[in-house]
Motif scaffolding. Structure first.
Motif, PDB file in Angstrom:
ATOM      1  N   PRO A  85     -11.716 108.923 140.435  1.00  0.00           N
ATOM      2  CA  PRO A  85     -13.181 109.677 139.840  1.00  0.00           C
ATOM      3  C   PRO A  85     -14.153 110.373 138.832  1.00  0.00           C
ATOM      4  O   PRO A  85     -13.623 111.634 139.457  1.00  0.00           O
ATOM      5  CB  PRO A  85     -14.051 109.871 141.003  1.00  0.00           C
ATOM      6  N   THR A  86     -14.646 110.200 138.786  1.00  0.00           N
ATOM      7  CA  THR A  86     -15.239 110.554 137.241  1.00  0.00           C
ATOM      8  C   THR A  86     -16.939 111.349 137.684  1.00  0.00           C
ATOM      9  O   THR A  86     -17.577 110.728 138.182  1.00  0.00           O
ATOM     10  CB  THR A  86     -15.071 110.204 135.855  1.00  0.00           C
ATOM     11  N   PRO A  87     -17.009 112.737 136.987  1.00  0.00           N
ATOM     12  CA  PRO A  87     -18.990 112.675 137.660  1.00  0.00           C
ATOM     13  C   PRO A  87     -19.613 112.583 136.444  1.00  0.00           C
ATOM     14  O   PRO A  87     -18.562 111.842 135.613  1.00  0.00           O
ATOM     15  CB  PRO A  87     -18.664 113.928 137.082  1.00  0.00           C
ATOM     16  N   THR A  88     -20.832 112.349 136.533  1.00  0.00           N
ATOM     17  CA  THR A  88     -21.997 111.713 136.057  1.00  0.00           C
ATOM     18  C   THR A  88     -22.337 113.260 134.542  1.00  0.00           C
ATOM     19  O   THR A  88     -23.186 114.169 135.260  1.00  0.00           O
ATOM     20  CB  THR A  88     -22.857 111.100 136.620  1.00  0.00           C
ATOM     21  N   ARG A  89     -21.835 112.452 133.603  1.00  0.00           N
ATOM     22  CA  ARG A  89     -22.128 113.451 132.347  1.00  0.00           C
ATOM     23  C   ARG A  89     -22.704 112.918 131.615  1.00  0.00           C
ATOM     24  O   ARG A  89     -22.040 111.982 130.935  1.00  0.00           O
ATOM     25  CB  ARG A  89     -20.799 114.226 132.176  1.00  0.00           C
TER      26      ARG A  89
END
Length: 265
Positions: free
Chosen positions: A112-116
């Motif tokens: 999972p990756t952050p919204t950037r």
């Protein structure tokens, strides 16, 4: 896809906006962390497989494929990639939500990756100065892809260029256009253009999109006019791929010299 020459339109590209770009990098000290994520679609794989191999040079940034570099995903082997992107988005672990669902074989989120949204305009202009590679099995590409953080249909792509090493000589054949992917509002429109030069030398690609129209140019000349455009945020992605079994000498590499981007509208 049909082939056309880069000079068939004969039209010059519009001048860039008369203001400082919103995205600007000459890569003098490597990719800047406030502008770039040095991973290729990290949510669909694991960090050791998505991480870019890069190195600064006096002429810009070298994207590398190293001999010990792992495949991006075991399911896609043999395929290795070094990529820079202007942001990330994914859903939770195990979900199918995430930027650039470009495969139909069950991509699921592994990291999972952050919204950037480092640079993700819905309309804009980008100028990319690059030198492609003749290293066997490699491709250099520049794309603008839907972030999808606002909805799964927001997935279209402006393919600024894809240049296979095998297509470079005194002239170069490149793929360029628009890919709908999962966006029913768009129609895929890709073609090949014949560039009258060796693309291993520095040259500049341009994409301008918004208000229902996309222009793609090379070296100041329009090569594609497409009467379509997405109207949602797009990430910029710059990629060096090695597709096929490892072979030849390493590292394999291409150069990113300069990037300039403007948010429009």
């Amino acid at each position: 896809m049909s082939a056309v020459t880069a000079a068939t339109t004969g039209d010059p590209l519009p001048a860039p906006p008369d203001r400082a770009p919103d995205l600007a990098d000459d890569f003098a000290t490597g990719p800047r962390s406030e502008l770039w994520v040095g991973h290729y679609l990290p949510h669909w794989t694991t960090p050791d497989r998505s991480a870019a191999r890069t190195g600064p040079t006096e002429d810009g940034l070298r994207l590398r494929i190293d001999e010990d570099q792992p495949d991006w995903r075991p399911e896609d082997a043999p395929m290795r990639v070094s990529n820079l992107a202007t942001g990330t988005f994914s859903g939770p672990l195990g979900s199918t939500r995430g930027t650039h669902r470009h495969r139909d074989d069950g991509l699921t989120v592994r990291t999972p990756t952050p919204t950037r949204l480092l640079w993700a305009p819905s309309a804009g202009r980008v100028d990319l100065t690059v030198s492609a590679t003749r290293d066997a099995g490699c491709m250099l590409a520049g794309w603008l892809v839907g972030t999808e953080h606002g909805g799964e249909q927001d997935s279209g792509e402006v393919c600024v260029f894809e240049i296979d090493a095998s297509a470079i000589g005194t002239h170069t054949v490149a793929r360029t256009g628009l890919k709908a992917h999962h966006d029913p509002r768009l129609v895929t429109d890709m073609t090949e253009v014949v560039l009258p030069f060796d693309a291993t030398r520095p040259h500049t690609w341009t994409a301008i999109w918004g208000a229902g129209r996309t222009l793609i140019g090379c070296e100041g000349t329009v090569v594609r006019r497409i009467e379509q455009a997405s109207a949602y945020p797009l990430f910029l992605m710059l990629d060096l791929f090695e597709i096929g079994p490892p072979g030849g000498s390493y590292p394999k590499s291409a150069l990113l010299h300069r990037v300039r981007g403007w948010t429009l509208g």
